[in-house]
Scaffold this active site. Sequence first.
Site, PDB file in Angstrom:
ATOM      1  N   LYS A  95      -1.329   3.617  -7.076  1.00 20.58           N
ATOM      2  CA  LYS A  95      -2.689   3.523  -7.613  1.00 20.58           C
ATOM      3  C   LYS A  95      -2.843   4.330  -8.902  1.00 20.58           C
ATOM      4  O   LYS A  95      -3.726   4.050  -9.709  1.00 20.58           O
ATOM      5  CB  LYS A  95      -3.696   3.955  -6.563  1.00 20.58           C
ATOM      6  CG  LYS A  95      -3.762   2.950  -5.408  1.00 20.58           C
ATOM      7  CD  LYS A  95      -4.887   3.205  -4.460  1.00 20.58           C
ATOM      8  CE  LYS A  95      -5.031   2.069  -3.451  1.00 20.58           C
ATOM      9  NZ  LYS A  95      -3.876   1.992  -2.509  1.00 20.58           N
TER      10      LYS A  95
HETATM   11  C1  LIG Z   1      -3.443   0.800  -1.876  1.00 16.24           C
HETATM   12  C2  LIG Z   1      -2.041   0.753  -1.367  1.00 16.24           C
HETATM   13  C3  LIG Z   1      -1.423  -0.467  -0.997  1.00 16.24           C
HETATM   14  C4  LIG Z   1      -2.153  -1.803  -1.021  1.00 16.24           C
HETATM   15  O1  LIG Z   1      -2.473  -2.234  -2.307  1.00 16.24           O
HETATM   16  P1  LIG Z   1      -3.546  -3.401  -2.527  1.00 16.24           P
HETATM   17  O2  LIG Z   1      -3.726  -3.516  -3.980  1.00 16.24           O
HETATM   18  O3  LIG Z   1      -4.790  -2.937  -1.807  1.00 16.24           O
HETATM   19  O4  LIG Z   1      -2.990  -4.633  -1.906  1.00 16.24           O
HETATM   20  C5  LIG Z   1      -0.110  -0.429  -0.593  1.00 16.24           C
HETATM   21  N1  LIG Z   1       0.572   0.739  -0.505  1.00 16.24           N
HETATM   22  C6  LIG Z   1       0.017   1.916  -0.844  1.00 16.24           C
HETATM   23  C7  LIG Z   1       0.829   3.159  -0.711  1.00 16.24           C
HETATM   24  C8  LIG Z   1      -1.300   1.973  -1.289  1.00 16.24           C
HETATM   25  O5  LIG Z   1      -1.847   3.161  -1.615  1.00 16.24           O
END
Ligand SMILES: *Cc1c(COP(=O)(O)O)cnc(C)c1O
Length: 460
Positions: free
Chosen positions: A111
């Site tokens: 993120k």
């Molecule tokens: C947020 C997250 C996901 C999922 O991502 P999306 O964009 O919501 O599909 C997968 N793995 C981790 C470690 C995350 O923080």
Amino acid sequence: MRYISTRGGVAPIGFAQAVMMGLATDGGLLLPESVPQVNAAALRRWAGLSFQELAVEVMRPYVGEDLTRDELADLVQRSYAGFAHPEVTPLAEVGDARILELFHGPTAAFKDVALQFLGNLFEHILEREDGQLNILGATSGDTGSAAIYGVRGQPRINIFILHPYQRVSPIQERQMTTVLDANVHNIALRGNFDDGQRIVKALFSDLEFKDAYRLGAVNSINWARILAQIVYYFYAWGRVSGGDTGRKLVFSVPTGNFGDIFAGYMAQRMGLPVERLVLATNRNDILSRFVNTGVYQASEVYPTISPSMDIQVSSNFERYLYFLMDQDPHQVKALMEQMAQAGKLEIPADKQAEVKQLFAAAAVSEEETKAQIKATYAATGYILDPHTAVGVSAAQGYTGAVCLATAHPAKFGDAVKDAIGVEAEPPPSLQGLMDKETRCAVLDATADEVLAYMQQTLGN
Ligand SMILES: *Cc1c(COP(=O)(O)O)cnc(C)c1O
């Protein structure tokens, strides 16, 4: 470039306005009016670029007139300067898979790639309009810290993040509360994650407060987050193909809110040679069931060892639906109404066939996830985090697939240790967290308490 809503109720707006709007005012999601096309010559050229150079090329048509090339390049430079790897999102060869490491940012999860950029972008837009923004969000762990690191120290932004008191992991708690910048306000609520979400919703629907304090959101529906994520699909392709446009790739993506994989879909629509997108879910499998059956129906949420994917209704899914339904907002609206009323929606058979032409999907159980961490470690010595392991497991049968690694394995040390008996070495950003000073308010889980705290903090 102009932006419109998936539900057709927003007159076209520019990029900066779309970023500040977040969720479309008609309840839909914002999308560019058209998808920029990348031809073979550009693909070949882009394959030789650094991550930062590539980011400018990929983002430029989406940004339109709202940022000059130099402004965009400067934002990109600053957003990725804090990443621990010079390539930003390097690709590791691990057995017969390729692991696209997206976890070299300050909070060790993917993120950061989007939220570092979004934080700087917000600040840039606010400076131009001489404005202020107060970000309010609830987190169950990961998003909160990435958002805090995205805006810490920005003079025109305050951020208030609610987390359930003593119900997030100690590392996650520390990642948030050790950020002592004056504009960062952590609030631990005596309650659970749902209480936090309820309070955020209540404060956002208090329109008087929302306007007076210019409340903003950072959840994954913000278009700029998707935009920043498109870049690493092109980057990975360039590194693997060396610019050979005949080379199509399979990407496997651990999925929760359909944000990351939607960025892959956009890359494909732009012209990136993609053979298949593998949608990987854990036991919370609404999206993999959709790909395999054409029915989108929520069930209950189960806690798993890949908690950032413990989601049922996916906030970005509607963006994909819009393209699937031939960019017809009436059909999207009808399907979303069906979903709201009946708790499920179903697409026609010809559309399901279209989904399956590009997507494959698998739901990976807890046992399979642990077995994958174990097998990869035994064969190669490489340690997968549980989210990444879900994607690697789902990619079985696709030799050479690019598997998106969404978190550093040290961030989910307990699950990793349970699978292989050892923990991954933490990156510098996760070291020493338990010894650092913290700041956090502990409040009762009511909207009134949070409102009073925000008013007091903001000085009236
Ligand atoms: C947020 C997250 C996901 C999922 O991502 P999306 O964009 O919501 O599909 C997968 N793995 C981790 C470690 C995350 O923080």
